[in-house]
Write an enzyme that holds these catalytic residues in place. Structure first.
Site, PDB file in Angstrom:
ATOM      1  N   GLY A  13       0.803  -1.229   0.000  1.00 10.79           N
ATOM      2  CA  GLY A  13       0.000   0.000   0.000  1.00 10.79           C
ATOM      3  C   GLY A  13       0.830   1.270   0.000  1.00 10.79           C
ATOM      4  O   GLY A  13       0.442   2.275  -0.610  1.00 10.79           O
ATOM      5  N   ASN A  14       1.998   1.231   0.681  1.00 14.97           N
ATOM      6  CA  ASN A  14       2.809   2.452   0.785  1.00 14.97           C
ATOM      7  C   ASN A  14       3.434   2.861  -0.554  1.00 14.97           C
ATOM      8  O   ASN A  14       3.911   3.969  -0.707  1.00 14.97           O
ATOM      9  CB  ASN A  14       3.889   2.305   1.867  1.00 14.97           C
ATOM     10  N   LYS A 130     -13.065  -9.815   4.351  1.00 15.74           N
ATOM     11  CA  LYS A 130     -12.420  -8.598   3.848  1.00 15.74           C
ATOM     12  C   LYS A 130     -13.426  -7.453   3.745  1.00 15.74           C
ATOM     13  O   LYS A 130     -14.321  -7.480   2.898  1.00 15.74           O
ATOM     14  CB  LYS A 130     -11.841  -8.932   2.462  1.00 15.74           C
ATOM     15  N   LYS A 214      -2.873  -9.942  -2.759  1.00 18.42           N
ATOM     16  CA  LYS A 214      -1.849  -9.730  -3.794  1.00 18.42           C
ATOM     17  C   LYS A 214      -0.564 -10.500  -3.497  1.00 18.42           C
ATOM     18  O   LYS A 214       0.172 -10.834  -4.424  1.00 18.42           O
ATOM     19  CB  LYS A 214      -1.576  -8.237  -3.998  1.00 18.42           C
ATOM     20  N   LYS A 276       2.254 -12.596   3.634  1.00 15.74           N
ATOM     21  CA  LYS A 276       3.567 -12.398   2.993  1.00 15.74           C
ATOM     22  C   LYS A 276       4.489 -13.571   3.299  1.00 15.74           C
ATOM     23  O   LYS A 276       5.128 -14.115   2.397  1.00 15.74           O
ATOM     24  CB  LYS A 276       4.219 -11.099   3.478  1.00 15.74           C
TER      25      LYS A 276
HETATM   26  P1  ADP Z   1       1.142  -4.098   2.481  1.00 11.74           P
HETATM   27  O1  ADP Z   1       0.275  -2.963   2.078  1.00 11.74           O
HETATM   28  O2  ADP Z   1       2.560  -3.943   2.060  1.00 11.74           O
HETATM   29  O3  ADP Z   1       0.555  -5.450   2.125  1.00 11.74           O
HETATM   30  P2  ADP Z   1       0.477  -4.631   5.260  1.00 11.74           P
HETATM   31  O4  ADP Z   1       0.130  -3.529   6.202  1.00 11.74           O
HETATM   32  O5  ADP Z   1      -0.612  -5.539   4.792  1.00 11.74           O
HETATM   33  O6  ADP Z   1       1.269  -3.984   4.058  1.00 11.74           O
HETATM   34  O7  ADP Z   1       1.601  -5.552   5.942  1.00 11.74           O
HETATM   35  C1  ADP Z   1       2.835  -5.033   6.420  1.00 11.74           C
HETATM   36  C2  ADP Z   1       2.752  -4.718   7.916  1.00 11.74           C
HETATM   37  O8  ADP Z   1       2.720  -5.927   8.683  1.00 11.74           O
HETATM   38  C3  ADP Z   1       3.943  -4.014   8.480  1.00 11.74           C
HETATM   39  O9  ADP Z   1       3.921  -2.639   8.221  1.00 11.74           O
HETATM   40  C4  ADP Z   1       3.842  -4.329   9.985  1.00 11.74           C
HETATM   41  O10 ADP Z   1       3.185  -3.282  10.671  1.00 11.74           O
HETATM   42  C5  ADP Z   1       2.937  -5.554  10.035  1.00 11.74           C
HETATM   43  N1  ADP Z   1       3.468  -6.712  10.759  1.00 11.74           N
HETATM   44  C6  ADP Z   1       2.690  -7.602  11.416  1.00 11.74           C
HETATM   45  N2  ADP Z   1       3.394  -8.563  11.979  1.00 11.74           N
HETATM   46  C7  ADP Z   1       4.706  -8.319  11.662  1.00 11.74           C
HETATM   47  C8  ADP Z   1       5.942  -8.969  11.957  1.00 11.74           C
HETATM   48  N3  ADP Z   1       5.981 -10.090  12.682  1.00 11.74           N
HETATM   49  N4  ADP Z   1       7.080  -8.437  11.471  1.00 11.74           N
HETATM   50  C9  ADP Z   1       7.049  -7.305  10.716  1.00 11.74           C
HETATM   51  N5  ADP Z   1       5.905  -6.625  10.414  1.00 11.74           N
HETATM   52  C10 ADP Z   1       4.746  -7.124  10.879  1.00 11.74           C
HETATM   53 MG    MG Z   2      -1.379  -6.253   2.879  1.00  9.48          MG
END
Ligand code: ADP
Ligand code: MG
Length: 314
Positions: A13-14, A130, A214, A276
């Site tokens: 998202g960023n 969702k 995604k 992820k």
């Molecule tokens: P994106 O839009 O890239 O899919 P998300 O917000 O869905 O981003 O996922 C990334 C976020 O997951 C990070 O910014 C962090 O806040 C969170 N997160 C949750 N658990 C963990 C973890 N164990 N280690 C690192 N980040 C984590």
């Molecule tokens: Mg995400």
């Protein structure tokens, strides 16, 4: 010798921001990070999220039905298609410009509107999780549920929202054309927002009201393209265990086996980091030599050189 790689990059998202203006600015930084990889000789295939954008389009199309009674509700799959085109437009232009600015000519960039087949019997359809669209009052939520058959759920005391399922991707419909373009050296943006989910019935594809993660779509794409690296670019430089706790520990190197154990121990948040790490495990264990990397957008180049990020490998 330095080996160039085929890399599927999943943008979080960023990389795009939350508004039209934010996206126009954000794609410049994103393009710069992607062109860093292309300039090193890597083959880059790009997937992006679409949460805020598809939400915005969905809200706008809903507003249209209030303004013009002859318009009916826009299927969510159509909103997904619109978001792919809109994001692709901004992203491909930003990448094209960045390539040209660095003197990399003859590197065409294109966006493929991509459909991804999902299974009607996927258990996700039994439990939609969702949230999409606007927050509504109980009365308005009941009215749209009645009118369109939507499933509406209360969202953390903030009102009612429509929820849709998040099924697993089965097959990328446009895979053949994506492969052909990637093989011939084009920069391809595809599977945006995880792809437009569709059901396959014989020759007919029907849009499904669902959201494919995604990260999982990128994993499937990376396997189909026989990529070397699945690179998931997000808002953290590394994956942590005991995330945001006193004993937080950032991980650099993670075997598939250890990653699986950490998932079971609940170190990764289900809506964000878990998909992820799960996608990374799936890709890294699918064939010898494949690896996944989770890192910050700005660290993409350093990450592929093995200087930062969390690398998941067999
Ligand atoms: P994106 O839009 O890239 O899919 P998300 O917000 O869905 O981003 O996922 C990334 C976020 O997951 C990070 O910014 C962090 O806040 C969170 N997160 C949750 N658990 C963990 C973890 N164990 N280690 C690192 N980040 C984590
Ligand atoms: Mg995400």
């Amino acid at each position: 010798m330095f080996k160039t790689k085929r890399i599927v990059v999943a943008l979080g998202g960023n990389a795009l921001g939350n508004t039209l203006h934010e996206q126009m600015e954000a794609v410049k930084t994103t393009a710069s990070a992607l062109v860093d990889l292309i300039a090193e000789g890597h083959q880059v295939v790009i997937v992006h999220g679409n949460g805020p954008q598809v939400g915005m389009i969905n809200n706008a199309m809903t507003a249209l039905t209030h303004e013009d009674p002859t318009q009916s509700a826009t299927p969510f799959s159509v909103c997904g298609a619109m978001s792919q085109a809109y994001i692709g437009y901004d992203l491909q232009n930003a990448i094209r410009e960045e390539l040209a600015d660095r003197g990399i000519l003859y590197k065409p960039v294109c966006t493929i509107v991509t459909q991804v087949v999902v299974d009607k019997n996927d258990p996700a359809f039994q439990n939609p999780t969702k949230p999409i669209g606007k927050f509504l009052s109980k009365e308005d939520a009941d009215a749209v549920a009645e009118k369109y058959g939507y499933i509406m759920k209360e969202d953390a005391g903030r009102g009612y929202r429509r929820v849709v399922a998040s099924p697993k991707p089965q097959e990328i419909v446009e895979m053949d054309v994506i492969s052909a373009l990637v093989d011939s050296g084009r920069v391809v943006i595809c599977c945006g927002g995880g792809g437009i989910p569709v059901f396959r019935e014989g020759h007919k594809l029907t849009g499904a009201s669902a959201v494919i993660d995604k990260d999982f779509a990128s994993c499937l794409l990376a396997k189909e393209l026989d990529a070397d690296v699945l690179m998931i670019l997000t808002a953290v430089e590394k994956v942590a265990i005991n995330f945001r706790k006193e004993n937080e520990e950032w991980l650099t190197d993670l075997s598939v086996e250890r990653a699986k154990a950490l998932c079971e121990e609940g170190h990764f948040a289900p809506g964000s980091m878990l998909p992820k790490v799960s996608a990374a495990i799936d890709f890294a264990s699918s064939k010898p030599g494949r690896e996944a990397l989770i890192t910050l957008l700005e660290k993409a180049k350093a990450g592929v050189r093995g200087e930062t990020g969390t690398c998941i490998h067999d």
